[in-house]
Design an enzyme around this catalytic site. Structure first.
Site, mmCIF file in Angstrom:
data_model
loop_
_atom_site.group_PDB
_atom_site.id
_atom_site.type_symbol
_atom_site.label_atom_id
_atom_site.label_comp_id
_atom_site.label_asym_id
_atom_site.label_seq_id
_atom_site.Cartn_x
_atom_site.Cartn_y
_atom_site.Cartn_z
ATOM 1 N N CYS A 123 0.814 -1.232 0.000
ATOM 2 C CA CYS A 123 0.000 0.000 0.000
ATOM 3 C C CYS A 123 0.843 1.276 0.000
ATOM 4 O O CYS A 123 0.317 2.357 -0.254
ATOM 5 C CB CYS A 123 -0.967 0.006 1.172
ATOM 6 S SG CYS A 123 -2.137 -1.367 1.140
ATOM 7 N N HIS A 265 -3.222 7.283 2.270
ATOM 8 C CA HIS A 265 -3.642 5.983 1.734
ATOM 9 C C HIS A 265 -5.049 5.671 2.259
ATOM 10 O O HIS A 265 -5.300 5.739 3.460
ATOM 11 C CB HIS A 265 -2.639 4.920 2.179
ATOM 12 C CG HIS A 265 -3.119 3.533 1.963
ATOM 13 N ND1 HIS A 265 -3.699 3.137 0.782
ATOM 14 C CD2 HIS A 265 -3.146 2.444 2.784
ATOM 15 C CE1 HIS A 265 -4.047 1.859 0.884
ATOM 16 N NE2 HIS A 265 -3.735 1.427 2.080
ATOM 17 N N ASN A 295 -10.113 0.222 -0.346
ATOM 18 C CA ASN A 295 -8.655 0.277 -0.295
ATOM 19 C C ASN A 295 -8.112 -0.351 -1.577
ATOM 20 O O ASN A 295 -8.267 -1.558 -1.784
ATOM 21 C CB ASN A 295 -8.173 -0.493 0.943
ATOM 22 C CG ASN A 295 -6.652 -0.548 1.063
ATOM 23 O OD1 ASN A 295 -5.941 -0.252 0.108
ATOM 24 N ND2 ASN A 295 -6.171 -0.936 2.223
HETATM 25 N N1 COA Z 1 -18.214 -7.683 9.069
HETATM 26 C C1 COA Z 1 -18.613 -7.943 10.325
HETATM 27 N N2 COA Z 1 -17.756 -8.201 11.325
HETATM 28 C C2 COA Z 1 -16.442 -8.198 11.025
HETATM 29 C C3 COA Z 1 -15.952 -7.929 9.723
HETATM 30 C C4 COA Z 1 -16.906 -7.668 8.732
HETATM 31 N N3 COA Z 1 -16.558 -7.396 7.448
HETATM 32 N N4 COA Z 1 -14.618 -7.990 9.747
HETATM 33 C C5 COA Z 1 -14.255 -8.276 11.007
HETATM 34 N N5 COA Z 1 -15.367 -8.414 11.772
HETATM 35 C C6 COA Z 1 -15.460 -8.744 13.190
HETATM 36 C C7 COA Z 1 -14.238 -9.455 13.716
HETATM 37 O O1 COA Z 1 -14.277 -10.836 13.389
HETATM 38 C C8 COA Z 1 -14.379 -9.223 15.201
HETATM 39 O O2 COA Z 1 -15.286 -10.142 15.723
HETATM 40 P P1 COA Z 1 -15.047 -10.816 17.184
HETATM 41 O O3 COA Z 1 -15.023 -9.664 18.132
HETATM 42 O O4 COA Z 1 -16.210 -11.720 17.331
HETATM 43 O O5 COA Z 1 -13.725 -11.511 17.072
HETATM 44 C C9 COA Z 1 -15.006 -7.842 15.272
HETATM 45 O O6 COA Z 1 -15.539 -7.575 13.960
HETATM 46 C C10 COA Z 1 -14.030 -6.739 15.623
HETATM 47 O O7 COA Z 1 -12.850 -6.954 14.882
HETATM 48 P P2 COA Z 1 -11.653 -5.974 14.965
HETATM 49 O O8 COA Z 1 -10.535 -6.514 14.128
HETATM 50 O O9 COA Z 1 -11.377 -5.642 16.401
HETATM 51 O O10 COA Z 1 -12.316 -4.697 14.266
HETATM 52 P P3 COA Z 1 -11.668 -3.325 13.926
HETATM 53 O O11 COA Z 1 -12.487 -2.259 14.490
HETATM 54 O O12 COA Z 1 -10.189 -3.316 14.200
HETATM 55 O O13 COA Z 1 -11.836 -3.273 12.347
HETATM 56 C C11 COA Z 1 -10.516 -3.594 10.374
HETATM 57 C C12 COA Z 1 -11.231 -4.269 11.541
HETATM 58 C C13 COA Z 1 -9.857 -4.679 9.547
HETATM 59 C C14 COA Z 1 -11.548 -2.854 9.547
HETATM 60 C C15 COA Z 1 -9.470 -2.611 10.922
HETATM 61 O O14 COA Z 1 -8.680 -3.246 11.895
HETATM 62 C C16 COA Z 1 -8.601 -2.057 9.845
HETATM 63 O O15 COA Z 1 -9.038 -1.279 9.022
HETATM 64 N N6 COA Z 1 -7.297 -2.405 9.842
HETATM 65 C C17 COA Z 1 -6.361 -1.913 8.852
HETATM 66 C C18 COA Z 1 -6.560 -2.648 7.574
HETATM 67 C C19 COA Z 1 -5.781 -2.081 6.432
HETATM 68 O O16 COA Z 1 -5.881 -0.942 6.135
HETATM 69 N N7 COA Z 1 -5.010 -2.916 5.758
HETATM 70 C C20 COA Z 1 -4.351 -2.581 4.564
HETATM 71 C C21 COA Z 1 -2.932 -2.252 4.691
HETATM 72 S S1 COA Z 1 -2.635 -0.617 5.234
#
Ligand code: COA
Length: 344
Positions: A123, A265, A295
């Site tokens: 990214c 980003h 993204n």
């Molecule tokens: N729909 C519903 N629930 C979802 C989900 C979706 N699409 N994706 C994850 N969950 C769930 C998880 O399984 C978790 O469930 P649990 O509590 O029963 O285990 C819950 O939501 C919370 O997950 P968590 O990872 O704590 O959520 P978050 O607020 O951190 O959001 C991301 C998850 C992935 C959106 C966030 O961490 C993120 O954006 N990370 C960066 C990703 C990124 O940008 N990557 C690219 C490289 S820079």
């Protein structure tokens, strides 16, 4: 020894200047509701946790190279020029493991014999490619460079993984750089880049590379899916983008308050707003297109630039801060002034 590098483009008066911008997304739109019909997720969850409403996804048979050609042609048209003497393509999803995708893209764009290669920094790839292009101009190696970020992340996603399916989309963006002066509109002022290989497992496609093959293994479908530890990535992304932004602002001699627009980003609206908050920038200075495209990894920043130019969010003379974080881990930030370009 520091774990990062900074370019001192100020060391020379010959500076890369943005002369054209273009973006392209494939026509097929996948809404959150469409995802929710096959995965345990919902429009409400995806919107509130990421800021994404839809993403564009390629049809079968379309490749990263196809998207890169479209974006590259649009950027060249926007610049009013028909050529470049270097093509740098940032991608995590090359058309093949070998050769690089950039030479084929250059040939299809009508630049069959110019230097062309890929850059892989996930990214952060566009900022790495921008630095490569800007340095080529600064060193006198090139007069005009086409820098493209293009991705088809949909080809890497595990169909059963709701987290990555919700976040990623396909697309491409490009800028044309020409040789110019540091003080003119469009000048890429400074770039800061960094990496930390200790974080390689946070964002990875574990199989299919030399590591697996050297042990005599061949990849199964599971090995070729993209894996991400979302929460750890979230916190590392905010920290590194904020730090890198402060480093590059200091190098340019700009205060945070001088920044008219931040183009980060487009990973997650909450990440972008957290970076702005850490910097002390009002969130409304962020240019956002994540709601419409998700993204798009290495395509994310140039696609946001193209969108910001088209909808008037970026105006000639704006002082713009770019920043990204990605797999590797890699990160970076850049300062530039926005050029006076025809709206695409
Ligand atoms: N729909 C519903 N629930 C979802 C989900 C979706 N699409 N994706 C994850 N969950 C769930 C998880 O399984 C978790 O469930 P649990 O509590 O029963 O285990 C819950 O939501 C919370 O997950 P968590 O990872 O704590 O959520 P978050 O607020 O951190 O959001 C991301 C998850 C992935 C959106 C966030 O961490 C993120 O954006 N990370 C960066 C990703 C990124 O940008 N990557 C690219 C490289 S820079």
């Amino acid at each position: 020894m520091s774990d990062d590098i900074s370019s001192g483009l100020s060391a020379t008066t010959r500076t890369a200047v943005i002369a054209g911008v273009g973006g392209y997304v494939p026509p097929r739109v996948v809404t959150n509701d469409e995802l929710a019909r096959r995965l345990d997720t919902s429009d409400a969850w995806i919107r509130t946790r990421t800021g994404i409403a839809q993403r564009h996804v390629i049809d079968p048979g379309t490749t990263t190279g196809d998207l890169a050609v479209e974006a590259g042609l649009r950027a060249l048209k926007n610049s009013g020029a028909d050529g470049a003497d270097l093509v740098v393509l940032a991608t995590t999803t090359p058309d093949r493991p070998c050769p690089a995708t950039a030479p084929a893209v250059a040939t299809r764009i009508g630049l069959p014999h110019v230097a062309a290669f890929d850059v892989a920094a996930v990214c952060s790839g566009f900022l790495y490619a921008l630095q490569t292009g800007a340095a080529a101009i600064g060193a006198g190696f090139a007069e005009r460079v086409l820098v493209i970020g293009a991705e088809t992340f949909s080809t890497l996603l595990d169909p059963a993984d709701r987290t990555t399916a919700a976040i990623f989309g396909d697309g491409a963006g490009a800028v044309v750089l020409r040789a110019g002066e540091r003080d003119e509109p469009g000048a890429v002022r400074d770039i800061h880049l960094g990496s930390d290989g200790g974080m390689a497992d946070l964002i990875t496609v574990p199989g299919g590379g030399a590591e697996q093959r050297s042990r005599g293994g061949f990849p199964g479908p599971e090995d070729l899916y993209f894996r991400m530890e979302g929460k750890s990535v979230f916190f590392a992304a905010v920290r590194r983008m904020a730090e890198s932004s402060l480093t590059v602002l200091d190098r340019t001699g700009w205060q945070v308050a001088d920044v008219d627009r931040i183009v980060a980003h487009q990973a997650n609206t909450r990440i972008i707003h957290a970076v702005a908050e850490q910097l002390g920038l009002p969130p409304e200075r962020a240019v956002l297109n994540i709601e419409r495209v998700g993204n798009t990894s290495a395509a994310s920043i140039p696609l946001a630039l193209a969108g910001g130019m088209a909808d008037g969010a970026l105006k000639a003379g704006d002082r713009v801060l770019l920043t990204a974080f990605g797999g590797g881990a890699t990160w970076g930030a850049a300062t530039l002034t926005w050029p006076d370009l025809p709206r695409a």
